[in-house]
Design an enzyme around this catalytic site. Structure first.
Site, PDB file in Angstrom:
ATOM      1  N   LYS A  54     -31.040 -17.547  15.752  1.00  0.00           N
ATOM      2  CA  LYS A  54     -30.344 -16.516  15.738  1.00  0.00           C
ATOM      3  C   LYS A  54     -30.379 -15.907  17.042  1.00  0.00           C
ATOM      4  O   LYS A  54     -29.280 -15.389  17.470  1.00  0.00           O
ATOM      5  CB  LYS A  54     -31.124 -15.447  14.655  1.00  0.00           C
ATOM      6  CG  LYS A  54     -30.912 -15.974  13.084  1.00  0.00           C
ATOM      7  CD  LYS A  54     -31.948 -15.145  12.113  1.00  0.00           C
ATOM      8  CE  LYS A  54     -31.485 -15.742  10.909  1.00  0.00           C
ATOM      9  NZ  LYS A  54     -32.606 -15.348   9.831  1.00  0.00           N
ATOM     10  N   GLN A  98     -37.707 -11.116   9.667  1.00  0.00           N
ATOM     11  CA  GLN A  98     -37.632 -12.715   9.304  1.00  0.00           C
ATOM     12  C   GLN A  98     -38.428 -12.745   7.944  1.00  0.00           C
ATOM     13  O   GLN A  98     -39.640 -12.433   7.863  1.00  0.00           O
ATOM     14  CB  GLN A  98     -38.273 -13.601  10.295  1.00  0.00           C
ATOM     15  CG  GLN A  98     -37.733 -14.921   9.718  1.00  0.00           C
ATOM     16  CD  GLN A  98     -36.461 -15.522   9.558  1.00  0.00           C
ATOM     17  OE1 GLN A  98     -35.462 -14.845  10.137  1.00  0.00           O
ATOM     18  NE2 GLN A  98     -36.258 -16.114   8.313  1.00  0.00           N
ATOM     19  N   ASP A 121     -29.345  -7.495   7.807  1.00  0.00           N
ATOM     20  CA  ASP A 121     -29.298  -8.619   6.754  1.00  0.00           C
ATOM     21  C   ASP A 121     -28.787  -8.064   5.160  1.00  0.00           C
ATOM     22  O   ASP A 121     -28.717  -9.068   4.445  1.00  0.00           O
ATOM     23  CB  ASP A 121     -30.795  -8.768   6.519  1.00  0.00           C
ATOM     24  CG  ASP A 121     -31.380 -10.140   7.322  1.00  0.00           C
ATOM     25  OD1 ASP A 121     -30.087 -11.121   7.352  1.00  0.00           O
ATOM     26  OD2 ASP A 121     -32.241 -10.459   7.541  1.00  0.00           O
TER      27      ASP A 121
END
Ligand code: NDP
Length: 291
Positions: A54, A98, A121
């Site tokens: 990412k 994450q 997200d």
């Protein structure tokens, strides 16, 4: 019949190009460069790889990334306090924690602590709640399911009125994918480990989304002739002929399903690249909104 192959790599590359152009436009107008903060807790090797991927993708499109790596024994308070700092930092337009978090940390509380304006997200309970409600729009949609819908549209699928089956009901893929399909006016069936006659349910689908994490479970005779098949699964299977000792396969037996499907995504090179591209897109949108 031989299926149209839905090339996620190429479609994601187009999206990244659009993001790079959007970033340059913003910066040229004197606005702050978009920034993404990544938060990695512990030393899960898969998570480390995802976070590195990412950050690299950010660099390629001109998005600044701010990496935060915390030890596995980080307390809930320490993690939430970092999230709060990032919420207040004007250079940060997106916060990515994450998942999964190490045992002992409360994932829901951490996601709840992220400002919904920076929830790139799309996992904040308010954003997911809005996704589930008629007439409401989330600020961000989770990247993998959003990628699934983009791939279907690019492949020419008609979603309105289609009989869509989503195999898997996880918070990050199956359920939001089903909610997005409902928003697109598809008629949606959600399947999971307790579903009866799974094969027959799948075989009735015009659109079949598979996200179960079971290598090549969906076979040719599960697929309706002409159906659009999107395979989200990413599974490692041992393969001595590969240098790394394994290969990646999806949840769908690709070769045989492609003989029946109208269109299908490969693994790798299908949904995977769309996830990161979606994250970059969401970060750019967040920066535009903030500027
Ligand atoms: P989860 O393990 O969180 O969820 C799996 C879902 O599949 C559950 O709803 C489970 O049912 C259902 N399921 C599992 N086994 C069966 C079975 N035998 N029959 C019917 N249903 C079953 O997985 P995720 O949603 O996180 O991920 C799914 C796959 O997608 C994985 O391979 C993952 O690696 C991949 N993935 C890929 C991404 C990408 O960018 N391409 C991003 C995220 C995930 P129940 O709820 O009843 O337990």
């Amino acid at each position: 019949m031989t299926a149209q192959i839905i090339d996620g790599k190429a479609i994601a590359a187009e999206l990244r190009k659009d993001v790079a152009a959007g970033v340059e436009e913003l910066v040229a107008a004197g606005k702050p460069r978009p920034g993404l903060a990544t938060v990695l807790v512990g030393e899960n090797p898969a998570s480390q790889t995802y976070v590195r991927g990412k950050q690299k993708a950010c660099a390629e499109v001109g998005i600044e990334s701010f990496g935060h790596t915390l030890p596995a024994d980080t307390s809930q308070e320490e993690l939430e306090s970092l999230v709060k700092e990032l919420n207040a930092d004007p250079k940060v337009h997106g916060i990515l924690v994450q998942l999964p978090l190490p045992p002992g940390l409360d994932e829901e509380k951490v996601l709840n602590a992220i400002s919904i304006e920076k929830d790139v997200d799309g996992f904040h309970p308010i954003n997911i709640g809005r996704l589930a409600q008629k007439g409401r729009e989330p600020l961000f949609v989770p990247c993998t399911p959003a990628g699934v819908i983009k791939l279907l549209k690019k492949a020419g699928a008609t979603l309105e009125g289609a009989n869509a089956v989503v195999l898997g009901r996880s918070n990050i893929v199956g359920m939001p994918a089903a909610l997005l399909l409902v928003k697109e006016n598809a008629t949606v069936t959600i399947c999971h480990s307790r579903t009866k006659n799974l094969k027959d349910v799948c075989r009735a689908a015009d659109i079949l989304i598979v996200a179960i994490g079971r290598a090549e479970m969906v076979r040719k005779d599960w697929v309706k002739p002409g159906a659009y098949v999107i395979d989200v699964g990413m599974n490692r299977v041992d393969d001595a002929s590969k240098k790394r000792g394994y290969r990646l396969v999806g949840d769908v037996a690709y070769e045989e399903a492609a003989e029946v499907a109208g269109a299908i995504t490969p693994v790798p090179g299908g949904v995977g690249p769309m996830t990161i591209a979606g994250l970059l897109w969401n970060t750019l949108r967040s920066a535009k909104r903030a500027s």
